[in-house]
Design an enzyme around this catalytic site. Structure first.
Site, PDB file in Angstrom:
ATOM      1  N   HIS A  76     -50.410  20.807  49.308  1.00 64.47           N
ATOM      2  CA  HIS A  76     -49.065  21.412  49.793  1.00 64.47           C
ATOM      3  C   HIS A  76     -49.279  22.951  49.848  1.00 64.47           C
ATOM      4  O   HIS A  76     -49.514  23.432  48.913  1.00 64.47           O
ATOM      5  CB  HIS A  76     -47.991  20.826  49.148  1.00 64.47           C
ATOM      6  CG  HIS A  76     -46.679  21.349  49.763  1.00 64.47           C
ATOM      7  ND1 HIS A  76     -46.036  20.836  50.875  1.00 64.47           N
ATOM      8  CD2 HIS A  76     -46.081  22.438  49.493  1.00 64.47           C
ATOM      9  CE1 HIS A  76     -45.011  21.560  51.232  1.00 64.47           C
ATOM     10  NE2 HIS A  76     -45.182  22.631  50.149  1.00 64.47           N
ATOM     11  N   ASP A  90     -33.480  14.533  49.035  1.00 67.84           N
ATOM     12  CA  ASP A  90     -33.968  15.686  49.319  1.00 67.84           C
ATOM     13  C   ASP A  90     -33.618  16.243  50.682  1.00 67.84           C
ATOM     14  O   ASP A  90     -33.398  17.282  50.907  1.00 67.84           O
ATOM     15  CB  ASP A  90     -35.243  15.644  48.910  1.00 67.84           C
ATOM     16  CG  ASP A  90     -35.994  17.115  49.452  1.00 67.84           C
ATOM     17  OD1 ASP A  90     -35.703  18.286  48.897  1.00 67.84           O
ATOM     18  OD2 ASP A  90     -36.898  17.000  50.560  1.00 67.84           O
ATOM     19  N   ARG A 131     -28.857  23.006  52.167  1.00 70.66           N
ATOM     20  CA  ARG A 131     -29.314  24.327  51.779  1.00 70.66           C
ATOM     21  C   ARG A 131     -29.866  25.178  52.973  1.00 70.66           C
ATOM     22  O   ARG A 131     -29.280  26.551  52.970  1.00 70.66           O
ATOM     23  CB  ARG A 131     -30.707  24.349  51.063  1.00 70.66           C
ATOM     24  CG  ARG A 131     -30.495  23.486  49.508  1.00 70.66           C
ATOM     25  CD  ARG A 131     -31.518  23.322  48.721  1.00 70.66           C
ATOM     26  NE  ARG A 131     -32.516  24.412  48.588  1.00 70.66           N
ATOM     27  CZ  ARG A 131     -33.708  24.076  48.637  1.00 70.66           C
ATOM     28  NH1 ARG A 131     -34.352  22.868  48.658  1.00 70.66           N
ATOM     29  NH2 ARG A 131     -34.705  25.308  48.347  1.00 70.66           N
ATOM     30  N   SER A 153     -37.787  20.300  45.637  1.00 66.52           N
ATOM     31  CA  SER A 153     -37.708  19.704  47.002  1.00 66.52           C
ATOM     32  C   SER A 153     -38.876  19.177  47.387  1.00 66.52           C
ATOM     33  O   SER A 153     -39.258  18.205  47.953  1.00 66.52           O
ATOM     34  CB  SER A 153     -37.117  20.716  47.628  1.00 66.52           C
ATOM     35  OG  SER A 153     -37.090  20.302  49.223  1.00 66.52           O
TER      36      SER A 153
END
Lengths: 429, 429
Positions: B85, B164, B171, B186
């Site tokens: 990631h 999430d 958010r 997250s």
């Protein structure tokens, strides 16, 4: 207002920047019209909690909340309009005495008030202990009562500062109440919208108040005085002590009874002191130049009491009806002999609340009869075993919680201390 | 969870207190079930922005988000599962190369990815420049592609960490994105839920990254490595520089083209360096002990490219189809002769975004063909008047905004500097 504009304002405040007046007014207007969601507003409120608002931002917020609704015009009453607002204390029944007192002295008092939440109680809850008394008046009824009695104490209608109403509800459930600029703008937007031309603020300081410290209380008072003045309301503030309850009665019916005594010239010294100091400041702002001693005289010769009865009648109440009496009473006795050195306002307020006088949630009913009587107060002599407090309730099961709140609430010392003034200072523009 | 409990948690965090794991799990669970409103959650998120979350709180939040949905089990693939990631950078097409590369070396790569928002672009947007390519796969389709091709790059389904998903959307509109524990939890909740057994994080540092400073990037990396490890995922992180774009292509189709070159062993040096470093760390975690030089060999002998084609086909795409070409092109020329000393990643990313390669709102479409080619990069020689950047778009009107973003984006100096590594460091549990 587009969501992206709102998020930019949140980010700016979050990062310590300043919001310009036009942006605040656009945001609050959009919020009142339901165009900005609660979740953006609550994030902004939390950012304001951490970053604050400067004087200009606070002024713009207040103006936006006033502009979200109607602003009453009471200029046709032919008398100076003057109101008082207290930040809330334990045993604070001053409004019940002050409004008719000022009415008896030539002012018109349009007192829009609230219900209590938590340990401080609410003026409307107290008055509703009187049989038939109605707090929810239309704007037209409010004017009629003001004309007939010279004073009115009622709930603020939904047309006054609706943005504040919505914001306050949101703050209550998002832990964003305790923030001086938000408190100041909330109080002042309602008071500016109600149309009074003069306003005296009673900002409480101490254990039983929302502002425990004098510095915060002074800052709140200065902020509110500036906001009122900027919006054309002659405003000043008194800082008064709220370490022990004001007067001897804490509750609803018991506070009405003590108010009636005070209106008849027989009030406890501390309540009379605060009431007179506020009354004199209100008369000064209203430009009512009365002979010396006139305030005391109006309490002693029945003029103020007569105005109270007129107001109660005009609002549907029966001033002659018996007040509710609590079936269950219990006394808390002194553990030693001496002088009361401390009687904790927060503990007494919490005890009264637990006895049924207050509510935990907005929807709760309050008990009219429940409360606490302070049989001895600071500086007064007591013998071991004599009662200091009397607890009253309609539900015997509530004594235990109330007594729990009172653990350590009373200090008794061998030597008495001299009485001290409840009035700490005055703040003018 | 009752509103009063939620407000207590908000107040506790607001005042700098710690939330216990049980409370966080109850709150997030209730939020995912719609029992806690957005306005309380956004106030809490803003309080977290100011007060932070400690390691235990971050772990509880991550666990609660994983537990809000399904956690995939990929243990039946018969090969070690390993994912990568990236926190997002400009020209970061590493996933497109790395997934098939690792698949060609014996791992299974279940890469759940996202779409871009803002200047950094998204892996799925890039792959969707390939005719027929589908990113939205069911869990069953994802497993099938993984079995057939050894790798899959697709969108995370709604069953993975739904709390999430909801929190991230909130958010995004409440200015509470830039907060290390919230970013870490997250990212990691999605990666833990996807079922990979190994994970390497590419945490970008510099002007084109979300974390401009190395200290913040290191803290984010450490937080994520700890979270993965605590949840049973073998996790490590590389810190890599994102001051200038990675490779020469920034956009969608142009990045696919550059990925294909890299998969064929002809990639630009910086992209190859980062891809190899990540690949070696992934192999290490997966316990695949290959002969030295095997990673380079897989890129040069066509094995990795073959896996890419297999993946594209398995996801409905045509690996042989021509990529979209932009009809409008414009060059930005060097203002002086010398060596490129700086090529600002943020400016180039913003220019590509304005040319149509990115989106301003989630609902926007992206242009497959738009983008920027970096004809010269840091350390390369250029003569005055020679092109440094080539801008491509499907909408000529977009050149102006893109060129505006590039003002001051390129520095040329008389002397060249030596090339420096993009890899700053590695963080392991």
């Amino acid at each position: 207002m587009a969501p992206l504009e709102a998020v930019d304002l949140i980010r700016r405040k979050r990062d310590g920047g300043k919001l310009d007046a036009a942006a605040i007014e656009a945001l609050v207007g959009a919020y009142a019209r339901d165009e900005v969601p609660d979740y953006q507003m609550s994030a902004l409120l939390m950012a304001v909690f951490f970053r604050g608002l400067d004087a200009e931002e606070t002024r713009a917020l207040t103006k936006a909340m006033v502009d979200s609704g109607e602003r009453l015009d009471l200029g046709d009453l032919g008398r100076p309009t003057v109101d008082k607002h207290s930040t809330g204390g334990v045993g604070d029944k001053v409004s019940l005495v002050l409004a008719p007192l000022l009415a008896s002295l030539g002012a018109a008092v349009p007192q829009l008030s609230g219900r209590g939440l938590g340990h401080t109680g609410g003026t409307l809850d107290k008055l509703e202990a009187i049989k038939g008394f109605r707090s929810d008046l239309s704007a037209e009824e409010m004017r009629r009562v003001l004309r007939e009695a010279g004073c009115v104490i009622c709930a603020a209608g939904p047309s006054l500062a609706p943005a504040d109403r919505r914001l306050y509800r949101l703050r209550d459930v998002t832990a964003t109440v305790d923030c001086i600029p938000l408190i100041a703008s909330s109080i002042m937007s309602k008071k500016i919208a109600e149309g009074t031309s003069c306003l005296v603020l009673d900002v409480k300081v101490g254990r039983g108040a929302f502002m425990a410290g004098e510095e915060d209380a002074r800052r709140l008072a200065e902020t509110m005085v500036a906001l009122g003045t900027e919006h054309g309301v002659k405003t000043s503030a008194l800082l008064t002590r709220m370490d022990e309850p004001l007067g001897r009665a804490v509750g609803n019916a018991v506070e009405v009874a003590e108010s009636l005594e005070t209106l008849a010239g027989k009030g406890p010294a501390d309540l009379v002191e605060v009431t007179r100091a506020l009354a004199e400041e209100m008369l000064r702002l209203a430009g009512l130049d009365l002979p010396r001693g006139e305030v005391a005289a109006a309490l002693e010769d029945g003029r103020a009491l007569e105005r109270f009865s007129a107001m109660v009648r005009a609002q549907g109440g029966d001033p002659g009806a018996d007040l509710p009496e609590a079936p269950f009473r219990r006394e808390l006795a002194a553990g030693s002999s001496g002088y009361v050195a401390r009687l904790d306002a927060l503990a007494v307020g919490t005890a009264a609340w637990r006895l049924g006088a207050g509510r935990a949630k907005k929807e709760d009913d309050v008990s009219a009869a429940a409360g606490v009587l302070c049989l001895r107060k600071r500086g007064e002599k007591v013998e071991k075993g004599e009662p200091v407090l009397e607890l009253r309730t309609e539900d015997e099961a509530r004594f235990e919680g109330a007594l729990g709140a009172l653990a350590g609430a009373v200090d008794i010392r061998p030597d008495g201390e001299p009485a001290r003034s409840r009035v700490i200072g005055v703040i003018r523009p």
